[in-house]
Design a protein around this motif. Structure first.
Motif, mmCIF file in Angstrom:
data_model
loop_
_atom_site.group_PDB
_atom_site.id
_atom_site.type_symbol
_atom_site.label_atom_id
_atom_site.label_comp_id
_atom_site.label_asym_id
_atom_site.label_seq_id
_atom_site.Cartn_x
_atom_site.Cartn_y
_atom_site.Cartn_z
ATOM 1 N N TRP A 94 0.884 -1.224 0.053
ATOM 2 C CA TRP A 94 0.157 -0.041 -0.142
ATOM 3 C C TRP A 94 0.716 1.134 -0.106
ATOM 4 C CZ3 TRP A 94 -4.726 -0.751 -1.445
ATOM 5 C CH2 TRP A 94 -5.549 -1.841 -1.223
ATOM 6 N N PRO A 95 1.895 1.418 1.008
ATOM 7 C CA PRO A 95 2.396 2.727 0.993
ATOM 8 C C PRO A 95 3.196 3.094 -0.265
ATOM 9 C CG PRO A 95 2.687 1.870 3.178
ATOM 10 C CD PRO A 95 1.845 0.657 2.014
ATOM 11 N N THR A 96 3.938 1.999 -0.539
ATOM 12 C CA THR A 96 4.858 2.173 -1.841
ATOM 13 C C THR A 96 4.075 2.362 -3.064
ATOM 14 O OG1 THR A 96 6.581 0.590 -0.894
ATOM 15 C CG2 THR A 96 6.699 1.028 -3.227
ATOM 16 N N ALA A 97 2.828 1.688 -3.086
ATOM 17 C CA ALA A 97 2.193 1.934 -4.477
ATOM 18 C C ALA A 97 1.562 3.267 -4.495
ATOM 19 C CB ALA A 97 0.957 0.882 -4.340
ATOM 20 N N MET A 98 1.324 3.890 -3.356
ATOM 21 C CA MET A 98 0.675 5.358 -3.131
ATOM 22 C C MET A 98 1.636 6.232 -3.745
ATOM 23 S SD MET A 98 -2.465 4.934 -2.779
ATOM 24 C CE MET A 98 -3.887 3.912 -1.928
ATOM 25 N N GLU A 99 2.866 6.190 -3.019
ATOM 26 C CA GLU A 99 3.964 7.038 -3.189
ATOM 27 C C GLU A 99 4.327 7.109 -4.878
ATOM 28 O OE1 GLU A 99 8.619 7.672 -1.765
ATOM 29 O OE2 GLU A 99 7.275 6.514 -0.485
ATOM 30 N N GLN A 100 4.587 5.844 -5.272
ATOM 31 C CA GLN A 100 4.952 5.429 -6.880
ATOM 32 C C GLN A 100 4.000 6.281 -7.529
ATOM 33 O OE1 GLN A 100 7.765 4.487 -8.061
ATOM 34 N NE2 GLN A 100 8.611 4.496 -6.020
ATOM 35 N N SER A 101 2.485 5.958 -7.157
ATOM 36 C CA SER A 101 1.638 6.418 -8.152
ATOM 37 C C SER A 101 1.421 7.916 -8.329
ATOM 38 C CB SER A 101 0.160 6.107 -7.258
ATOM 39 O OG SER A 101 0.043 4.712 -7.630
ATOM 40 N N LEU A 102 1.719 8.690 -7.199
ATOM 41 C CA LEU A 102 1.789 10.085 -7.100
ATOM 42 C C LEU A 102 3.040 10.630 -7.855
ATOM 43 C CD1 LEU A 102 -0.500 9.786 -4.997
ATOM 44 C CD2 LEU A 102 0.179 11.919 -4.158
ATOM 45 N N SER A 103 4.263 9.943 -7.569
ATOM 46 C CA SER A 103 5.537 10.300 -8.125
ATOM 47 C C SER A 103 5.306 10.264 -9.839
ATOM 48 C CB SER A 103 6.487 9.159 -7.818
ATOM 49 O OG SER A 103 7.728 9.682 -8.402
ATOM 50 N N ARG A 104 4.680 9.310 -10.094
ATOM 51 C CA ARG A 104 4.571 9.117 -11.767
ATOM 52 C C ARG A 104 3.503 10.101 -12.213
ATOM 53 N NH1 ARG A 104 2.557 3.088 -12.993
ATOM 54 N NH2 ARG A 104 2.529 4.094 -14.989
ATOM 55 N N MET A 105 2.607 10.511 -11.449
ATOM 56 C CA MET A 105 1.465 11.482 -11.781
ATOM 57 C C MET A 105 2.328 12.735 -11.702
ATOM 58 S SD MET A 105 -1.579 11.802 -12.818
ATOM 59 C CE MET A 105 -1.194 12.932 -13.934
ATOM 60 N N ASP A 106 3.099 13.135 -10.847
ATOM 61 C CA ASP A 106 4.123 14.306 -10.873
ATOM 62 C C ASP A 106 4.823 14.331 -12.147
ATOM 63 O OD1 ASP A 106 4.774 16.581 -9.048
ATOM 64 O OD2 ASP A 106 6.894 15.829 -9.546
ATOM 65 N N GLN A 107 5.546 13.575 -12.412
ATOM 66 C CA GLN A 107 6.286 13.303 -13.551
ATOM 67 C C GLN A 107 5.622 13.703 -14.887
ATOM 68 O OE1 GLN A 107 8.573 9.638 -13.198
ATOM 69 N NE2 GLN A 107 9.280 10.152 -11.424
ATOM 70 N N GLU A 108 4.596 13.049 -14.915
ATOM 71 C CA GLU A 108 3.724 13.117 -16.232
ATOM 72 C C GLU A 108 3.142 14.756 -16.481
ATOM 73 O OE1 GLU A 108 0.409 10.607 -16.752
ATOM 74 O OE2 GLU A 108 1.768 8.800 -16.480
ATOM 75 N N VAL A 109 2.759 15.275 -15.093
ATOM 76 C CA VAL A 109 2.518 16.601 -15.119
ATOM 77 C C VAL A 109 3.486 17.562 -15.653
ATOM 78 C CG1 VAL A 109 1.774 18.483 -13.714
ATOM 79 C CG2 VAL A 109 0.486 16.375 -13.561
ATOM 80 N N ILE A 110 4.830 17.094 -15.084
ATOM 81 C CA ILE A 110 5.961 18.080 -15.421
ATOM 82 C C ILE A 110 6.043 18.171 -16.937
ATOM 83 C CG2 ILE A 110 8.421 18.486 -14.983
ATOM 84 C CD1 ILE A 110 7.781 17.662 -12.301
ATOM 85 N N ALA A 111 6.109 16.581 -17.361
ATOM 86 C CA ALA A 111 6.380 16.532 -18.810
ATOM 87 C C ALA A 111 5.590 17.078 -19.756
ATOM 88 C CB ALA A 111 6.712 14.905 -19.118
#
Length: 320
Positions: A94-111
Protein backbone atom coordinates in the motif's frame (compact mmCIF):
# COMPACT_ATOMS: atom_id res chain seq x y z
CA UNK A 1 -21.94 -2.04 0.12
CA UNK A 2 -20.76 1.52 0.85
CA UNK A 3 -21.92 4.30 -1.43
CA UNK A 4 -21.01 7.95 -1.91
CA UNK A 5 -22.36 11.13 -3.42
CA UNK A 6 -20.75 14.36 -4.62
CA UNK A 7 -22.44 17.70 -3.83
CA UNK A 8 -21.69 21.22 -4.99
CA UNK A 9 -18.38 22.16 -6.54
CA UNK A 10 -17.72 25.87 -6.14
CA UNK A 11 -21.44 26.46 -5.75
CA UNK A 12 -22.30 24.43 -8.86
CA UNK A 13 -23.97 21.00 -8.76
CA UNK A 14 -21.93 18.00 -9.85
CA UNK A 15 -22.94 14.61 -11.18
CA UNK A 16 -22.98 11.40 -9.15
CA UNK A 17 -21.50 8.25 -10.62
CA UNK A 18 -21.76 4.96 -8.68
CA UNK A 19 -18.46 3.28 -7.83
CA UNK A 20 -17.17 0.18 -9.55
CA UNK A 21 -17.11 -2.91 -7.32
CA UNK A 22 -14.49 -5.63 -7.42
CA UNK A 23 -11.86 -3.48 -9.12
CA UNK A 24 -9.07 -5.96 -8.64
CA UNK A 25 -7.38 -8.47 -6.34
CA UNK A 26 -4.37 -7.12 -4.47
CA UNK A 27 -1.21 -9.18 -4.03
CA UNK A 28 -2.48 -9.98 -0.53
CA UNK A 29 -5.82 -11.15 -2.03
CA UNK A 30 -7.68 -8.25 -0.38
CA UNK A 31 -10.38 -7.12 -2.78
CA UNK A 32 -10.74 -3.42 -3.37
CA UNK A 33 -14.37 -2.45 -2.95
CA UNK A 34 -14.08 1.21 -3.87
CA UNK A 35 -11.43 3.72 -4.92
CA UNK A 36 -12.12 7.42 -4.31
CA UNK A 37 -9.85 10.34 -5.15
CA UNK A 38 -10.17 14.10 -4.74
CA UNK A 39 -7.89 16.50 -6.62
CA UNK A 40 -8.18 20.20 -5.95
CA UNK A 41 -6.49 23.57 -5.70
CA UNK A 42 -7.81 26.91 -4.55
CA UNK A 43 -10.51 28.35 -6.80
CA UNK A 44 -11.55 31.10 -4.46
CA UNK A 45 -14.91 32.40 -5.58
CA UNK A 46 -14.00 33.01 -9.21
CA UNK A 47 -15.33 31.00 -12.11
CA UNK A 48 -12.73 29.10 -14.11
CA UNK A 49 -14.41 27.79 -17.24
CA UNK A 50 -17.81 28.14 -18.87
CA UNK A 51 -20.14 25.17 -19.11
CA UNK A 52 -20.05 21.87 -17.28
CA UNK A 53 -17.23 19.40 -16.94
CA UNK A 54 -17.93 15.68 -17.30
CA UNK A 55 -16.69 14.21 -14.02
CA UNK A 56 -15.53 10.64 -14.46
CA UNK A 57 -15.50 8.36 -11.46
CA UNK A 58 -13.70 7.62 -9.30
CA UNK A 59 -12.73 11.29 -9.38
CA UNK A 60 -13.99 14.49 -7.90
CA UNK A 61 -11.70 17.04 -9.52
CA UNK A 62 -11.66 20.73 -8.64
CA UNK A 63 -8.81 22.49 -10.45
CA UNK A 64 -7.03 25.83 -10.13
CA UNK A 65 -4.22 27.37 -8.10
CA UNK A 66 -3.58 30.49 -6.01
CA UNK A 67 -3.15 33.80 -7.80
CA UNK A 68 -4.22 32.70 -11.26
CA UNK A 69 -6.58 29.86 -12.05
CA UNK A 70 -5.78 26.92 -14.35
CA UNK A 71 -7.85 23.73 -14.48
CA UNK A 72 -5.52 21.56 -16.49
CA UNK A 73 -3.38 19.82 -13.85
CA UNK A 74 -6.29 18.62 -11.73
CA UNK A 75 -8.06 17.56 -14.93
CA UNK A 76 -4.94 15.61 -15.90
CA UNK A 77 -4.98 13.93 -12.49
CA UNK A 78 -8.65 13.13 -12.95
CA UNK A 79 -7.88 11.23 -16.14
CA UNK A 80 -4.78 9.38 -14.98
CA UNK A 81 -4.16 9.04 -11.25
CA UNK A 82 -6.68 6.29 -10.55
CA UNK A 83 -5.14 4.27 -13.39
CA UNK A 84 -1.67 4.72 -11.92
CA UNK A 85 -2.89 3.64 -8.48
CA UNK A 86 -4.39 0.45 -9.88
CA UNK A 87 -1.22 -0.31 -11.84
CA UNK A 88 1.05 0.16 -8.84
CA UNK A 89 -1.20 -1.89 -6.54
CA UNK A 90 -0.59 -4.87 -8.80
CA UNK A 91 3.06 -4.98 -7.74
CA UNK A 92 3.55 -2.92 -4.57
CA UNK A 93 2.40 -2.78 -0.97
CA UNK A 94 0.00 0.00 0.00
CA UNK A 95 2.48 2.76 1.03
CA UNK A 96 4.89 2.11 -1.84
CA UNK A 97 2.08 1.91 -4.39
CA UNK A 98 0.63 5.25 -3.29
CA UNK A 99 4.03 6.94 -3.29
CA UNK A 100 4.92 5.60 -6.73
CA UNK A 101 1.51 6.55 -8.13
CA UNK A 102 1.83 10.18 -7.10
CA UNK A 103 5.46 10.31 -8.20
CA UNK A 104 4.51 9.07 -11.66
CA UNK A 105 1.62 11.52 -11.81
CA UNK A 106 3.95 14.35 -10.85
CA UNK A 107 6.42 13.36 -13.56
CA UNK A 108 3.67 13.16 -16.16
CA UNK A 109 2.39 16.62 -15.21
CA UNK A 110 5.87 18.13 -15.46
CA UNK A 111 6.52 16.48 -18.84
CA UNK A 112 3.10 17.52 -20.08
CA UNK A 113 3.66 21.14 -19.01
CA UNK A 114 6.90 21.19 -20.98
CA UNK A 115 5.18 19.98 -24.17
CA UNK A 116 1.96 22.02 -24.15
CA UNK A 117 2.16 24.94 -26.57
CA UNK A 118 -1.08 26.78 -26.00
CA UNK A 119 -4.05 26.78 -23.66
CA UNK A 120 -7.28 25.08 -24.67
CA UNK A 121 -9.50 26.56 -21.96
CA UNK A 122 -11.02 29.98 -21.30
CA UNK A 123 -9.39 30.64 -17.96
CA UNK A 124 -7.24 33.55 -16.93
CA UNK A 125 -3.91 31.78 -17.36
CA UNK A 126 -3.11 31.45 -21.07
CA UNK A 127 0.24 29.64 -20.72
CA UNK A 128 -0.32 26.28 -19.02
CA UNK A 129 3.15 25.16 -20.10
CA UNK A 130 4.61 27.19 -17.23
CA UNK A 131 5.73 25.44 -14.05
CA UNK A 132 3.30 27.35 -11.82
CA UNK A 133 0.47 24.84 -11.96
CA UNK A 134 -0.37 22.04 -9.57
CA UNK A 135 -2.99 20.15 -7.61
CA UNK A 136 -3.53 18.50 -4.26
CA UNK A 137 -4.75 14.90 -4.02
CA UNK A 138 -6.31 12.75 -1.33
CA UNK A 139 -6.92 9.09 -2.16
CA UNK A 140 -9.11 6.66 -0.23
CA UNK A 141 -9.17 2.94 -1.00
CA UNK A 142 -11.74 0.74 0.74
CA UNK A 143 -11.37 -3.00 1.20
CA UNK A 144 -13.57 -5.28 3.27
CA UNK A 145 -11.45 -4.67 6.38
CA UNK A 146 -9.25 -1.62 5.69
CA UNK A 147 -9.41 2.07 4.84
CA UNK A 148 -6.23 3.18 3.09
CA UNK A 149 -5.71 6.94 2.70
CA UNK A 150 -2.91 8.74 0.87
CA UNK A 151 -2.73 12.52 1.14
CA UNK A 152 -0.65 15.08 -0.72
CA UNK A 153 -1.66 18.64 0.09
CA UNK A 154 -4.23 20.30 2.33
CA UNK A 155 -7.36 18.31 1.54
CA UNK A 156 -8.35 15.97 4.36
CA UNK A 157 -9.90 12.57 5.09
CA UNK A 158 -11.86 12.10 8.32
CA UNK A 159 -13.36 8.83 9.53
CA UNK A 160 -16.52 9.06 11.64
CA UNK A 161 -16.54 6.15 14.11
CA UNK A 162 -19.22 5.86 16.76
CA UNK A 163 -19.95 9.57 16.40
CA UNK A 164 -16.31 10.57 16.95
CA UNK A 165 -14.02 11.99 14.25
CA UNK A 166 -10.75 10.22 13.51
CA UNK A 167 -8.48 12.16 11.09
CA UNK A 168 -6.90 9.80 8.59
CA UNK A 169 -4.66 12.46 7.09
CA UNK A 170 -2.68 15.46 8.27
CA UNK A 171 -2.81 18.72 6.29
CA UNK A 172 0.45 19.61 4.56
CA UNK A 173 0.79 23.21 5.66
CA UNK A 174 4.15 25.02 5.41
CA UNK A 175 4.17 25.89 9.12
CA UNK A 176 3.66 22.30 10.28
CA UNK A 177 6.86 21.73 12.30
CA UNK A 178 8.13 18.72 10.36
CA UNK A 179 7.21 20.30 7.02
CA UNK A 180 8.89 23.56 8.03
CA UNK A 181 12.08 21.68 8.87
CA UNK A 182 11.96 19.74 5.60
CA UNK A 183 11.56 22.94 3.58
CA UNK A 184 14.44 24.62 5.42
CA UNK A 185 16.70 21.60 4.96
CA UNK A 186 15.98 21.70 1.24
CA UNK A 187 17.09 25.33 1.12
CA UNK A 188 13.67 26.92 0.95
CA UNK A 189 11.86 29.43 3.14
CA UNK A 190 8.38 29.83 4.59
CA UNK A 191 7.25 33.45 4.33
CA UNK A 192 4.16 34.68 6.14
CA UNK A 193 2.09 36.58 3.60
CA UNK A 194 -1.62 36.12 4.19
CA UNK A 195 -0.63 33.00 6.08
CA UNK A 196 2.45 30.77 5.79
CA UNK A 197 3.55 30.15 2.20
CA UNK A 198 6.43 28.28 0.60
CA UNK A 199 8.76 30.96 -0.79
CA UNK A 200 5.94 33.40 -0.04
CA UNK A 201 3.73 31.87 -2.75
CA UNK A 202 2.14 28.48 -2.11
CA UNK A 203 0.00 27.89 1.00
CA UNK A 204 0.67 24.13 1.07
CA UNK A 205 3.90 22.21 1.35
CA UNK A 206 3.09 19.17 -0.81
CA UNK A 207 1.37 18.96 -4.18
CA UNK A 208 1.43 17.40 -7.63
CA UNK A 209 3.12 19.73 -10.09
CA UNK A 210 4.28 23.19 -8.94
CA UNK A 211 7.67 22.49 -10.47
CA UNK A 212 8.81 26.06 -9.84
CA UNK A 213 8.85 25.33 -6.10
CA UNK A 214 10.66 21.99 -6.13
CA UNK A 215 12.30 20.56 -4.09
CA UNK A 216 10.61 22.60 -1.35
CA UNK A 217 7.16 21.40 -2.40
CA UNK A 218 7.10 17.61 -2.43
CA UNK A 219 4.75 15.17 -4.16
CA UNK A 220 5.43 12.38 -1.64
CA UNK A 221 2.16 11.43 0.09
CA UNK A 222 1.59 10.39 3.67
CA UNK A 223 -0.24 7.06 3.87
CA UNK A 224 -2.40 5.69 6.69
CA UNK A 225 -3.94 2.21 6.93
CA UNK A 226 -6.88 1.88 9.32
CA UNK A 227 -8.85 -1.22 10.30
CA UNK A 228 -12.57 -1.00 9.67
CA UNK A 229 -14.94 -1.72 12.56
CA UNK A 230 -18.66 -2.22 13.06
CA UNK A 231 -18.81 1.26 14.62
CA UNK A 232 -17.71 3.05 11.44
CA UNK A 233 -20.34 5.49 10.19
CA UNK A 234 -18.79 7.22 7.20
CA UNK A 235 -15.70 8.66 5.59
CA UNK A 236 -15.53 12.35 4.67
CA UNK A 237 -13.12 13.55 1.98
CA UNK A 238 -13.08 17.31 1.49
CA UNK A 239 -11.00 20.25 0.39
CA UNK A 240 -9.72 22.87 2.78
CA UNK A 241 -12.63 25.11 1.90
CA UNK A 242 -14.67 22.97 4.27
CA UNK A 243 -12.04 22.36 6.95
CA UNK A 244 -11.07 26.04 7.18
CA UNK A 245 -14.45 26.85 8.71
CA UNK A 246 -15.93 23.53 9.89
CA UNK A 247 -14.30 21.38 12.57
CA UNK A 248 -13.86 17.62 12.28
CA UNK A 249 -16.36 17.17 15.12
CA UNK A 250 -19.02 19.29 13.45
CA UNK A 251 -18.57 17.63 10.06
CA UNK A 252 -18.80 14.20 11.65
CA UNK A 253 -21.94 15.17 13.56
CA UNK A 254 -23.67 16.53 10.46
CA UNK A 255 -22.84 13.48 8.35
CA UNK A 256 -23.84 11.03 11.07
CA UNK A 257 -27.16 12.77 11.63
CA UNK A 258 -27.98 12.52 7.92
CA UNK A 259 -27.03 8.85 7.81
CA UNK A 260 -29.04 8.01 10.94
CA UNK A 261 -32.02 9.82 9.47
CA UNK A 262 -32.04 7.42 6.53
CA UNK A 263 -32.78 4.56 8.96
CA UNK A 264 -36.24 6.02 9.56
CA UNK A 265 -37.24 5.57 5.93
CA UNK A 266 -37.81 1.81 5.44
CA UNK A 267 -37.84 0.23 1.98
CA UNK A 268 -41.09 0.01 0.08
CA UNK A 269 -43.16 -2.79 1.72
CA UNK A 270 -44.09 -4.00 -1.75
CA UNK A 271 -40.46 -4.77 -2.57
CA UNK A 272 -40.67 -8.47 -1.89
CA UNK A 273 -37.59 -9.59 -3.77
CA UNK A 274 -34.23 -9.41 -2.05
CA UNK A 275 -32.73 -7.47 -4.94
CA UNK A 276 -35.46 -4.85 -4.75
CA UNK A 277 -34.99 -4.45 -1.01
CA UNK A 278 -31.23 -4.10 -1.45
CA UNK A 279 -31.79 -1.54 -4.18
CA UNK A 280 -34.12 0.47 -1.94
CA UNK A 281 -31.54 0.40 0.88
CA UNK A 282 -28.84 1.56 -1.52
CA UNK A 283 -31.05 4.40 -2.71
CA UNK A 284 -31.61 5.54 0.87
CA UNK A 285 -27.87 5.38 1.57
CA UNK A 286 -27.12 7.44 -1.54
CA UNK A 287 -29.66 10.06 -0.54
CA UNK A 288 -28.26 10.24 2.99
CA UNK A 289 -24.75 10.79 1.63
CA UNK A 290 -26.07 13.39 -0.79
CA UNK A 291 -27.86 15.21 2.03
CA UNK A 292 -24.76 15.11 4.22
CA UNK A 293 -22.48 16.37 1.45
CA UNK A 294 -24.85 19.14 0.45
CA UNK A 295 -25.43 20.25 4.02
CA UNK A 296 -21.70 20.40 4.77
CA UNK A 297 -21.11 22.39 1.59
CA UNK A 298 -23.85 24.87 2.45
CA UNK A 299 -22.57 25.15 6.02
CA UNK A 300 -19.08 26.08 4.81
CA UNK A 301 -20.47 28.67 2.39
CA UNK A 302 -22.71 30.09 5.12
CA UNK A 303 -19.60 30.50 7.26
CA UNK A 304 -18.05 32.53 4.44
CA UNK A 305 -15.39 30.08 3.29
CA UNK A 306 -13.30 31.83 0.64
CA UNK A 307 -11.88 28.61 -0.77
CA UNK A 308 -13.49 25.99 -2.99
CA UNK A 309 -15.79 23.66 -1.05
CA UNK A 310 -15.86 20.09 -2.32
CA UNK A 311 -17.16 17.23 -0.19
CA UNK A 312 -17.46 13.47 -0.69
CA UNK A 313 -19.26 11.35 1.91
CA UNK A 314 -18.84 7.56 1.79
CA UNK A 315 -21.24 5.38 3.79
CA UNK A 316 -19.23 2.78 5.71
CA UNK A 317 -22.08 1.15 7.61
CA UNK A 318 -21.99 -2.60 7.06
CA UNK A 319 -25.63 -2.76 6.11
CA UNK A 320 -25.41 0.13 3.67
Amino acid sequence: MPRTTVPLISRKPSCFYPPTDKLRETPSTRRILQLWLVAARNLGLRRCVEGEETWRMPWLSVPGFPGTINPLVAAKCKDRLHELVKEELEKQDWPTAMEQSLSRMDQEVIAWNANVLEADCRCELQSPECDAVGSTAVIAVLTADKVIVANCGDSRAVLCRGGKPIPLSSDHKPDRPDELNRIHEAGGRVIYWDGPRVQGMLAMSRAIGDNYLKPYVSCVPEVTITDRTAEDDCLILATDGLWDVVSNETACGVARTCLRGSNHSPPNPGAALEGEIEGAATEMSDKACSDASMLLTKLALARHSTDNVSVVVVDLRRGA
